[in-house]
Design an enzyme around this catalytic site. Structure first.
Site, PDB file in Angstrom:
ATOM      1  N   CYS A 152       0.839  -1.201   0.000  1.00 13.37           N
ATOM      2  CA  CYS A 152       0.000   0.000   0.000  1.00 13.37           C
ATOM      3  C   CYS A 152       0.875   1.252   0.000  1.00 13.37           C
ATOM      4  O   CYS A 152       1.986   1.255   0.527  1.00 13.37           O
ATOM      5  CB  CYS A 152      -0.903  -0.005   1.237  1.00 13.37           C
ATOM      6  SG  CYS A 152      -2.067   1.402   1.279  1.00 13.37           S
TER       7      CYS A 152
ATOM      8  N   ASP B  70       0.385   3.786   1.708  1.00 10.75           N
ATOM      9  CA  ASP B  70       0.324   4.378   3.050  1.00 10.75           C
ATOM     10  C   ASP B  70       1.726   4.723   3.572  1.00 10.75           C
ATOM     11  O   ASP B  70       2.620   3.878   3.570  1.00 10.75           O
ATOM     12  CB  ASP B  70      -0.364   3.379   4.001  1.00 10.75           C
ATOM     13  CG  ASP B  70      -0.760   4.025   5.315  1.00 10.75           C
ATOM     14  OD1 ASP B  70       0.125   4.574   6.006  1.00 10.75           O
ATOM     15  OD2 ASP B  70      -1.958   3.981   5.669  1.00 10.75           O
TER      16      ASP B  70
ATOM     17  N   ARG C 231       2.826   4.986   6.368  1.00 13.42           N
ATOM     18  CA  ARG C 231       3.257   4.262   7.570  1.00 13.42           C
ATOM     19  C   ARG C 231       3.743   2.846   7.274  1.00 13.42           C
ATOM     20  O   ARG C 231       4.053   2.090   8.189  1.00 13.42           O
ATOM     21  CB  ARG C 231       2.092   4.207   8.570  1.00 13.42           C
ATOM     22  CG  ARG C 231       1.631   5.571   9.021  1.00 13.42           C
ATOM     23  CD  ARG C 231       0.254   5.505   9.651  1.00 13.42           C
ATOM     24  NE  ARG C 231      -0.768   5.084   8.695  1.00 13.42           N
ATOM     25  CZ  ARG C 231      -2.057   4.927   9.001  1.00 13.42           C
ATOM     26  NH1 ARG C 231      -2.469   5.129  10.231  1.00 13.42           N
ATOM     27  NH2 ARG C 231      -2.921   4.555   8.077  1.00 13.42           N
TER      28      ARG C 231
ATOM     29  N   HIS D  18      -2.041  -4.034   5.007  1.00 11.26           N
ATOM     30  CA  HIS D  18      -1.839  -3.610   6.390  1.00 11.26           C
ATOM     31  C   HIS D  18      -3.197  -3.388   7.049  1.00 11.26           C
ATOM     32  O   HIS D  18      -4.164  -3.008   6.378  1.00 11.26           O
ATOM     33  CB  HIS D  18      -0.970  -2.348   6.463  1.00 11.26           C
ATOM     34  CG  HIS D  18      -1.618  -1.129   5.895  1.00 11.26           C
ATOM     35  ND1 HIS D  18      -2.247  -0.187   6.665  1.00 11.26           N
ATOM     36  CD2 HIS D  18      -1.755  -0.692   4.613  1.00 11.26           C
ATOM     37  CE1 HIS D  18      -2.725   0.769   5.886  1.00 11.26           C
ATOM     38  NE2 HIS D  18      -2.448   0.483   4.628  1.00 11.26           N
TER      39      HIS D  18
ATOM     40  N   CYS E 122      -6.254  -0.225   6.867  1.00 15.12           N
ATOM     41  CA  CYS E 122      -5.989   0.429   5.577  1.00 15.12           C
ATOM     42  C   CYS E 122      -7.145   1.383   5.214  1.00 15.12           C
ATOM     43  O   CYS E 122      -8.312   0.985   5.166  1.00 15.12           O
ATOM     44  CB  CYS E 122      -5.825  -0.630   4.495  1.00 15.12           C
ATOM     45  SG  CYS E 122      -5.462   0.069   2.865  1.00 15.12           S
TER      46      CYS E 122
HETATM   47 CO    CO Z   1      -3.462   1.191   3.030  1.00 13.01          CO
END
Ligand code: CO
Length: 212
Positions: free
Chosen positions: A42, A44, A46, A98, A101
């Site tokens: 992803c 993302d 993080r 993750h 999400c």
């Molecule tokens: Co995500």
């Protein structure tokens, strides 16, 4: 707020420290990349691929998009898989989702977010297919987290269904596709034990013979 100069300074310090530990490091990498792993994860912020699994530059070939989706019409993702499998000859494809999400969460809501709604649409279909199982979970968070897992499992299948991966198997190339998930809350990355390593593990309807 970070300004660009701060990042440039960080980079200089990082390059110096790598050089001190291993003076040949960058020269070696400049000659070629030989990663054993393709990471599909992803976007993302993080979920930084290399850091999570303790890998150095050169160790992971990486593709990231919102909610780690693998679509059979996505030229970007497919090109990454094709180059990784056919040219770099990676041994492992790590589809990593993750928990928590945002893309998966958005796929369960009735509000519009814009262009991204189309991108996430296939996850909404997974939500619909598993609506009975998901509705039994006690909290919205538990439902999101389970759908994050189900999404990874579907994307592993999608990778296995590509002719890129099937042709690698037909050639006798060693290649495994793994489904993994990362916990933003605890930093732990784990396997969902849905690894596929050959055509025989695919449902017959998805198996494609080599081109004649
Ligand atoms: Co995500």
């Amino acid at each position: 707020m970070h300004d660009l100069q701060e990042l440039i300074d960080n980079n200089a310090r990082w390059a110096d420290s790598v050089n001190q530990r291993d003076p040949d490091f960058f020269a070696r990498l400049a000659r070629q990349q030989t990663p054993e792993f393709l990471w599909i994860g992803c976007s993302d912020a993080r979920v930084p691929a290399n850091e999570i699994v303790g890998m150095l530059p050169g160790d992971l070939f990486v593709h990231r998009n919102v909610a780690n989706v693998v679509l059979h019409t996505d030229l970007n993702c497919l090109s990454v898989i094709q180059y990784a499998v056919d040219v770099l000859k990676v041994r492992h494809i790590l589809v990593t989702g993750h928990y928590g999400c945002g893309g998966v969460r958005a796929s369960m809501q009735d509000r519009q977010f814009g262009l991204i709604d189309g991108w996430l649409r296939s996850i909404r279909d997974i939500y619909y297919e598993h609506r009975v199982e998901l509705s039994k979970l006690p909290t919205e968070e538990a439902q999101v987290d389970r759908l994050c897992e189900l999404n990874v499992i579907q994307q592993v299948a999608n990778v296995g269904h590509t002719t890129i991966v099937q042709n690698a198997w037909h050639r006798g190339q060693e290649l495994s596709v793994h489904g993994c998930i990362y916990g933003i809350k605890d930093g732990r990355w784990k396997s969902l034990d849905v690894t596929i390593s050959g055509v025989a593990q695919l449902p017959p309807q998805y198996r494609l013979r080599p081109q004649e």
